[in-house]
Write a protein that holds these residues in place. Structure first.
Motif, PDB file in Angstrom:
ATOM      1  N   ILE C 164       0.845  -1.203   0.000  1.00 27.85           N
ATOM      2  CA  ILE C 164       0.000   0.000   0.000  1.00 27.85           C
ATOM      3  C   ILE C 164       0.874   1.243   0.000  1.00 27.85           C
ATOM      4  O   ILE C 164       1.768   1.381   0.827  1.00 27.85           O
ATOM      5  N   GLU C 165       0.602   2.125  -0.925  1.00 27.76           N
ATOM      6  CA  GLU C 165       1.388   3.355  -1.043  1.00 27.76           C
ATOM      7  C   GLU C 165       0.692   4.511  -0.335  1.00 27.76           C
ATOM      8  O   GLU C 165       1.324   5.304   0.352  1.00 27.76           O
ATOM      9  N   VAL C 166      -0.624   4.603  -0.545  1.00 24.62           N
ATOM     10  CA  VAL C 166      -1.427   5.629   0.120  1.00 24.62           C
ATOM     11  C   VAL C 166      -2.671   4.962   0.672  1.00 24.62           C
ATOM     12  O   VAL C 166      -3.314   4.163  -0.020  1.00 24.62           O
ATOM     13  N   LEU C 167      -3.016   5.293   1.902  1.00 22.69           N
ATOM     14  CA  LEU C 167      -4.271   4.817   2.475  1.00 22.69           C
ATOM     15  C   LEU C 167      -4.995   6.005   3.081  1.00 22.69           C
ATOM     16  O   LEU C 167      -4.468   6.669   3.979  1.00 22.69           O
ATOM     17  N   ALA C 168      -6.204   6.272   2.578  1.00 17.28           N
ATOM     18  CA  ALA C 168      -7.013   7.341   3.173  1.00 17.28           C
ATOM     19  C   ALA C 168      -8.005   6.713   4.138  1.00 17.28           C
ATOM     20  O   ALA C 168      -8.659   5.719   3.817  1.00 17.28           O
ATOM     21  N   ARG C 192       1.975   6.694   3.383  1.00 24.33           N
ATOM     22  CA  ARG C 192       1.108   7.851   3.536  1.00 24.33           C
ATOM     23  C   ARG C 192      -0.256   7.376   4.017  1.00 24.33           C
ATOM     24  O   ARG C 192      -0.954   6.655   3.312  1.00 24.33           O
ATOM     25  N   VAL C 193      -0.625   7.771   5.232  1.00 25.00           N
ATOM     26  CA  VAL C 193      -1.951   7.457   5.775  1.00 25.00           C
ATOM     27  C   VAL C 193      -2.624   8.795   6.067  1.00 25.00           C
ATOM     28  O   VAL C 193      -2.209   9.523   6.972  1.00 25.00           O
ATOM     29  N   ILE C 194      -3.641   9.108   5.268  1.00 31.77           N
ATOM     30  CA  ILE C 194      -4.195  10.463   5.327  1.00 31.77           C
ATOM     31  C   ILE C 194      -5.666  10.426   5.729  1.00 31.77           C
ATOM     32  O   ILE C 194      -6.377   9.457   5.455  1.00 31.77           O
ATOM     33  N   PRO C 195      -6.112  11.481   6.402  1.00 30.00           N
ATOM     34  CA  PRO C 195      -7.518  11.507   6.820  1.00 30.00           C
ATOM     35  C   PRO C 195      -8.449  11.976   5.697  1.00 30.00           C
ATOM     36  O   PRO C 195      -8.005  12.558   4.711  1.00 30.00           O
TER      37      PRO C 195
END
Lengths: 472, 472, 472
Positions: C164-168, C192-195
């Motif tokens: 996983i590269e980005v997880l929102a 990157r774990v973003i809200p």
């Protein structure tokens, strides 16, 4: 990726991938591929053929006026003014710029019918052999522009090359049909170019301009339209004028399918109110629905085939409408209902001898639920061809799948291109023939019909259905 | 085209065309092709079997009473009276004429399930070997007529030949079920022919005849129906009578799915008003919706499976209705809504032990949107088989595609023929088995399930699902 | 059936069965199978990664919190309490019992995506090699439980293994985003774990708790929310806070799509009435629709991508809701309408630079009728991935078939897993890649696009589309 991608439409394109089914489809397609084109409804300007002037430039021919193309480029970030939309005539620089936008956005069209039509047009008509791209945009532009200077690329030459037997245009009731008259009178011109009566703007009191339109109708018909009786007589008169000039159908496009009678005195009252600008919205809607029923009555009496193209929210984006006008790519479908809406009309005229009603939709859900059951009972009702956004390979397959089981092939209209993109006509009809061949081949491969039946049906769909349905 | 076209239903008909998938489908189909037929809902007249008289003639058996057939011939220009519709008994000349219309319009049925069923019936039951046409209509007529004189073509002999294990009929609550009693009492008859409770005409005060129907209900049940309490008791009594005669389900067909409670005193008030002919339309609708909920309550209490068949505008063409009566081919589907409409019912009985609710639709859009999610949560809710216009190959495939991913196979009802065309029963069940085998084969070919699972599921769909869902 | 059935997901699973098309699809899939996962919208709890604790037990990880799983078991007769629903932490006995229910009902999931995801998860993550059944439930339970004790099965290790590269995540506007802060501040954590800003409960005055929620919003934002101006400022402030913590989108889920403006003083008046508990239902609805438009305005101004997930009747079965709470499997879709509902919003912001609107639906009928035409004109509108019940192989195929011809591939969002089932993330993205490869292969096999174009498109769908649409 290859350095130079070629553009070579494959002979088997759109035929089913399964080898056995494809072989059957090929044979069926071979039986219809060269049949003449019958185009019973479309939007080509008849003056194009009457005047037979050379096309001016590639973008004006293939990009600017085609809202199928411009809406996709707009969605992908190209402003409409960059494509010449809303301009009268493009300079070469403008045409070239519009063309470059098309070529550099070529990948945006993957999987769309626009791409499919373009592949055929560019290859078959203009001899283009390279897939358009930002790099070769000017090269292809020059190639097409060079073609357009030649006589064999004038409208009449293309018309003959396309193998068009009948072409119906769409015309305003106030039109004098002089272009059609000129073509009919021309001893060098044998093909049939016929008008279609399109009265929408005379039937909707709520629409801007209705009052002026009705006044014009009165003038053109020479009938006093002060009251409702005169208005009806004027419409009947113009229908007669169109019939005398070869028309076989009347085309109707409203927001909904509803047809509801008003008592004559109530219709007359609303008419008077509307003429003096005092009709309320509900009255205007009631009047429109009443007039749709009146149009059916006239069709039952004078024999013009009635086609219904409803269910579109026109001009969705007001700023675009205000700057660029109508037909600029933001007409968005809405859900429609036919069963109840058409009941009053079909109650009266559904079994009337000679009355033909062709139903179109952009809401696929009514194919199997409403259109097929109606056309599978009423001898007057035909399932129109997949229209507009649905005139595309997967949608056409869904149409055949949804309609055939309840209504068979014989209750469908045959293909209708409904296009103003003249050069796309052969590609559109060819696409339909390939897809119908594929659908029939699928029935044969599953042993649901025999191949001789499929062949006969393929031919009927191309030749008999449009002739019978549209009385050609 | 061949001079004489043969009629030879192919062993692989309806199986997928792709060779690998077809091979899997064949194996699955072989596992269920000979399984007994369980028909938990249909419209065969039980007297047919109780009396076991020979069928009179080909048209009366295969054309006149079958609105699937007559509507398509009507759409293709044959007046219903030419087909014997609305007549009691046909002369030979009339039967022959109706039959000729069918044969000469054979191409109109290409791609429809009627054609598919006919191919199987004509070949498998009557040994017809030529494709019907105008030329051979009399020949085939004579061939079938000759069969019908023989004992092995009487209803009971065919019933046994068809391999029917259970057949549910559809019956009026006032029916004394004497035909079912006679069959049950007959020591020479072993098969199960059971009634189904169909109370619609007692639940809709707005319908013509409701008051007389309710009076009859009171008489038959021996309960005073002057007030609402007696009316409810009479309905409960007749349900009990049906259960005592073998019924396992109650069938409900209304315009919509809505079930909404009324306070008991309000229901009682509307009942009194309706009985004295003074209920307004809105009250009649409210009462019907309340009664649908009451039917669910009774089903939860007495265990009759509740089936809902809503969403049809009946008798769309008034002139045809007035001349020929109901079920003459112009019932047209309308859009339906279940999520909100059934919420009050499912809130109360959705998780009630033993309550079963089978949902049918003619509006395919609710398959994936509403029916599958409901049957994928509520243990009581089952997705009914594709019904009426949707009981056709492509529609059945769409059904499996739309329902399975959300509800699996176990939440579907198993095949239901819902037919009054007795001879089409084996062809209809066979069609369903072929299509389910094909769908399962497609899952195997794409490695989504293993073949042993597919085989087990194919068998369950034919044997377990209908038995479990309909409590047989 | 074999004595011991194996669990071995096939390398070609979900690719088309036709050999020629499958070969193309394999090549396309090979080009994307190892690409990093970009998950721009989902429901994984960020504390899972911030705390990185071991998962407690198989049922708590794979059964209890997943309403896709529990609803199907419930439909098949397993009470929710048997699955641990509504409990805080399961004992081993409880977890084992829930797990046994799953395994003994394994056949219920045939043909569903849950089965497909489980096959991949069990095999690829936990090394399970036998098909789950009642008999081997404990064996598999032990196998998974043993894995969960190891460090390589902790959340962060799995996250990395999954690629996983980005997880929102999806977060409440009042959340302090401390988990996101902790991850961002952790030098050992690079992903990157973003809200995502999810303000629904602050926008619906008719919903229980709205008043308290708004009070909380005021406290968290430090803005006086006594009047409407403060309320708007507080929302804007929290959006800014989310943007400062990496958010790129705001997610909105309401019953309908409608966005309708109120005059500011009317909005202020309803706000005051709602705050004092005196807003009528119609006012609350008008306020919600006004606020949806306000959210669009804020998105146009602050750049947060706006996603709309409407059209679900939440908590259909009240007794289940009262006992077990929300998200317990009985949210049922309803029909939706977009064309008219979104017109006021798109009129204002549809061509606003940088405004992105991603549309989701559970009502498939709007794919071809409304979503594709809108996203094929407005540069701001994207067709969201098939959502929830539609995130399944056949539904995804219908989506591509319905959307592509009108909008192309570029106007679609790329895959969105929208899941709280952490371990299913790779299987879900893999399923999407396989299906898109199959759809593209189908276009190539029918000679509608060339293979180099298909390859490029497959890569764009996985990499470029989500990045561009969600501004990642």
């Amino acid at each position: 990726m290859p350095q130079i991608a070629s553009l070579q439409p494959h002979p088997d394109r759109l035929l089913p991938a399964d080898p056995e089914t494809r072989a059957i489809a090929r044979r069926l397609y071979d039986a219809v591929r060269e049949s003449p084109i019958i185009s019973p409804h479309g939007h080509v300007d008849p003056r194009l053929l009457a005047e037979n002037l050379s096309f001016s430039d590639p973008a004006s021919l293939l990009v600017t006026p085609d809202h199928y193309v411009t809406r996709m480029l707009h969605a992908n970030g190209v402003p409409l003014q960059e494509l010449g939309v809303g301009q009268d005539r493009l300079t070469e620089a403008q045409s070239r710029r519009a063309w470059r936008h098309l070529c550099s956005h070529w990948p945006a069209f993957r999987g769309t019918p626009v791409r499919y039509w373009f592949d055929s047009e560019l290859s078959d008509i203009f001899g283009v052999t390279r897939r358009p791209s930002e790099d070769n945009a000017d090269f292809i532009y020059d190639q097409i522009a060079a073609c357009l200077t030649k006589d064999e690329f004038r409208p009449r030459a293309l018309f003959e090359q396309f193998g068009i037997e009948v072409l119906a245009t769409t015309d305003d009731p106030a039109d004098d049909l002089s272009a059609h008259e000129a073509l009919a009178a021309d001893p060098t011109w044998n093909a049939r170019v016929i008008p279609t009566f399109r009265p929408d703007r005379y039937l909707e009191p709520a629409q801007a301009g209705w009052n002026d339109n009705v006044t014009l109708l009165g003038e053109v018909s020479g009938i006093d339209v002060t009251d409702y009786t005169g208005y009806i007589a004027a419409l009947e008169g113009r229908r007669r004028y169109f019939i005398d000039h070869g028309a076989t159908s009347a085309d109707h496009s409203h927001l909904d399918f509803r047809a509801e009678p008003l008592p004559d005195n109530e219709a007359a009252r609303i008419y008077r109110a509307a003429r003096s600008g005092r009709a309320r919205e509900a009255e205007a809607t009631a009047f429109r629905r009443h007039m749709l029923l009146e149009m059916a009555r006239m069709s039952a009496e004078d024999g013009l085939v009635m086609t219904l193209h409803p269910g579109v929210h026109r001009n969705h984006h007001t700023p675009t409408f205000e700057r660029f006008g109508v037909d600029t790519g933001h007409d968005i479908p809405v859900q429609v209902e036919l069963t109840r809406a058409l009941q009053p009309l079909l109650e009266r005229y559904g079994t009337h001898p000679g009355f033909h009603l062709v139903l179109f939709t952009l809401d696929e859900t009514v194919f199997s639920r409403e259109i097929a059951p109606l056309s599978g009972f009423y001898p007057s009702v035909y399932a129109g061809a997949p229209w507009w956004f649905l005139d595309a390979p997967e949608a056409i397959r869904r149409y055949r799948s949804a309609v055939t089981e309840t209504a068979g092939f014989g209750r469908t209209s045959g293909f209708i291109d409904d296009t103003r993109a003249f050069c796309s006509i052969p590609a559109r009809h060819d696409m339909s023939r390939r897809l119908d061949s594929g659908y029939l081949a699928h029935l044969v491969a599953e042993h649901r019909i025999d191949e001789d039946e499929a062949t006969e049906t393929a031919i009927q769909l191309v030749a008999d259905n449009p002739r019978n349905v549209f009385k050609l």
